[in-house]
Scaffold this motif. Structure first.
Motif, mmCIF file in Angstrom:
data_model
loop_
_atom_site.group_PDB
_atom_site.id
_atom_site.type_symbol
_atom_site.label_atom_id
_atom_site.label_comp_id
_atom_site.label_asym_id
_atom_site.label_seq_id
_atom_site.Cartn_x
_atom_site.Cartn_y
_atom_site.Cartn_z
ATOM 1 N N TYR A 149 -3.511 81.555 44.275
ATOM 2 C CA TYR A 149 -2.551 82.450 44.576
ATOM 3 C C TYR A 149 -1.561 83.193 43.441
ATOM 4 C CZ TYR A 149 -3.730 81.422 49.423
ATOM 5 O OH TYR A 149 -4.402 81.008 50.753
ATOM 6 N N TRP B 20 7.489 88.186 35.679
ATOM 7 C CA TRP B 20 7.766 87.197 36.450
ATOM 8 C C TRP B 20 6.566 86.544 37.461
ATOM 9 C CZ3 TRP B 20 11.464 84.807 34.176
ATOM 10 C CH2 TRP B 20 12.570 85.401 33.457
ATOM 11 N N TYR C 15 3.573 79.622 35.041
ATOM 12 C CA TYR C 15 4.681 80.224 35.288
ATOM 13 C C TYR C 15 5.123 81.193 34.351
ATOM 14 C CZ TYR C 15 6.923 77.115 32.336
ATOM 15 O OH TYR C 15 7.324 76.211 31.018
ATOM 16 N N ALA D 128 3.743 83.786 38.819
ATOM 17 C CA ALA D 128 3.457 82.307 38.845
ATOM 18 C C ALA D 128 2.027 82.237 39.312
ATOM 19 C CB ALA D 128 4.169 81.446 39.641
ATOM 20 N N GLN E 285 1.950 84.858 42.604
ATOM 21 C CA GLN E 285 3.439 85.300 43.120
ATOM 22 C C GLN E 285 4.384 85.781 42.112
ATOM 23 O OE1 GLN E 285 5.921 81.950 43.191
ATOM 24 N NE2 GLN E 285 7.580 83.548 43.732
ATOM 25 N N LEU F 2 -0.110 82.631 51.877
ATOM 26 C CA LEU F 2 1.348 82.193 51.663
ATOM 27 C C LEU F 2 2.424 83.199 51.927
ATOM 28 C CD1 LEU F 2 0.741 79.882 48.478
ATOM 29 C CD2 LEU F 2 0.913 79.207 50.994
ATOM 30 N N TYR G 163 8.354 86.758 41.037
ATOM 31 C CA TYR G 163 9.722 86.389 41.485
ATOM 32 C C TYR G 163 10.590 87.381 40.664
ATOM 33 C CZ TYR G 163 8.505 83.048 37.661
ATOM 34 O OH TYR G 163 7.924 82.358 36.253
ATOM 35 N N ASP G 164 10.400 88.636 40.434
ATOM 36 C CA ASP G 164 11.096 89.645 39.835
ATOM 37 C C ASP G 164 12.248 89.976 40.688
ATOM 38 O OD1 ASP G 164 11.241 92.961 39.762
ATOM 39 O OD2 ASP G 164 11.216 91.649 37.817
ATOM 40 N N PHE H 22 3.420 86.975 47.621
ATOM 41 C CA PHE H 22 2.408 86.269 47.074
ATOM 42 C C PHE H 22 1.026 87.318 47.187
ATOM 43 C CE2 PHE H 22 3.266 81.810 46.621
ATOM 44 C CZ PHE H 22 4.494 81.574 47.401
ATOM 45 N N ARG I 210 13.284 82.124 35.329
ATOM 46 C CA ARG I 210 13.860 82.166 36.542
ATOM 47 C C ARG I 210 12.994 81.022 37.571
ATOM 48 N NH1 ARG I 210 13.699 88.621 37.912
ATOM 49 N NH2 ARG I 210 14.998 89.216 36.270
ATOM 50 N N GLY J 9 -2.778 87.962 48.081
ATOM 51 C CA GLY J 9 -3.783 87.499 49.194
ATOM 52 C C GLY J 9 -4.714 86.304 49.227
ATOM 53 N N LEU K 15 10.372 87.589 47.495
ATOM 54 C CA LEU K 15 9.502 86.978 46.942
ATOM 55 C C LEU K 15 7.959 87.381 47.405
ATOM 56 C CD1 LEU K 15 11.103 83.594 45.752
ATOM 57 C CD2 LEU K 15 11.099 85.928 44.486
ATOM 58 N N TYR L 51 -0.633 79.795 41.406
ATOM 59 C CA TYR L 51 -0.850 78.237 42.347
ATOM 60 C C TYR L 51 -2.390 78.203 42.698
ATOM 61 C CZ TYR L 51 4.294 79.190 42.666
ATOM 62 O OH TYR L 51 5.482 79.149 42.500
ATOM 63 N N TRP M 11 6.748 83.686 51.424
ATOM 64 C CA TRP M 11 8.026 83.017 51.344
ATOM 65 C C TRP M 11 8.869 83.559 52.558
ATOM 66 C CZ3 TRP M 11 12.434 86.236 50.447
ATOM 67 C CH2 TRP M 11 13.633 85.436 50.097
#
Lengths: 124, 107
Positions: free
Chosen positions: B87, B32, B49, B34, B89, A45, B91-92, B98, A108, B100, B96, B36, A47
């Protein structure tokens, strides 16, 4: 039911343009940040872009790989999210997902709702 | 940019096994992070999260831990529905990014 439905994908030649759309339903679209995330065939993935909500002035962020070529936009009156893609390259070939930023007090946004994706193929 | 490194890239396990996946950030991201889950031909699904918070509707056999640069996703007792790719990820900050991915396969 909370739902995101992408459309607009297809085959385009290198250097061409394409506009993707995402139709949102089942939630208050205007409250949320919205993102595009892509996945090249057989890969992970990546972003792509974010648009914040009205409360945050609809400001945007982009991945370096697409900055200056892609533009993310939203129309809260139509509950829709778009991605205008110009100067497309073969490496932009991917399944493009629309994703909703979560709303959690004091936190967030992570991506809590995803569409099923629309495929973009850049090839001559 | 913050790089996210997952290990292992592939994991073979049996139903009932305890499974742990690791995600390392190239610099501190506080909490921060997550996780998935993605099944073939499907969109990713949010599991965890803010490093350790279980998303609504996700089974309690999934848990997350860590802060700073080291994080783990644990499945306490692997179920048939859990064979998928996972995955992490962050979000700091932007961009953003992910990890691998870790593919959990049937042993």
């Amino acid at each position: 039911e909370v739902r995101l439905v992408e459309s607009g994908g297809g085959l385009v030649q290198p250097g061409g343009s394409l506009r993707l759309s995402c139709a949102a339903s089942g939630f208050t679209f205007s409250d949320h940040y919205m993102d595009w995330v892509r996945q090249a065939p057989g890969k992970g993935l990546e972003w792509v872009a974010r648009t914040r909500n009205k409360a945050n002035s609809y400001t945007t962020e982009y991945a370096a790989s697409v900055k200056g070529r892609f533009t993310i936009s939203r129309d809260d009156s139509k509950n829709s999210l778009d991605l205008q893609m110009n100067s497309l390259k073969t490496e932009d070939t991917a399944l493009y997902y629309c994703a909703r930023g979560s709303i959690i007090l004091g936190s967030r946004p992570s991506f809590d709702i995803w569409g099923q994706g629309t495929m973009v193929t850049v090839s001559s | 940019d913050i790089q996210m490194t997952q290990s292992p890239s592939t994991l073979s396990a049996s139903v009932g096994d305890r499974v742990t996946i690791t995600c390392r950030a190239s610099q501190s991201i506080s909490r921060w992070l997550a996780w998935y889950q993605q099944k073939p031909g499907k969109a990713p699904k949010l599991l965890i999260y803010e490093a350790s918070n279980l998303e609504s509707g996700v089974p309690s056999r999934f848990s997350g831990s860590g802060s700073g640069t080291e994080f783990t996703l644990t499945i306490s007792s692997l179920q048939p529905d859990d064979f998928a790719t996972y995955y992490c990820q962050h979000y700091d900050s932007y961009p953003l990014t992910f990890g691998g991915g870790t593919k959990v396969e049937i042993k």
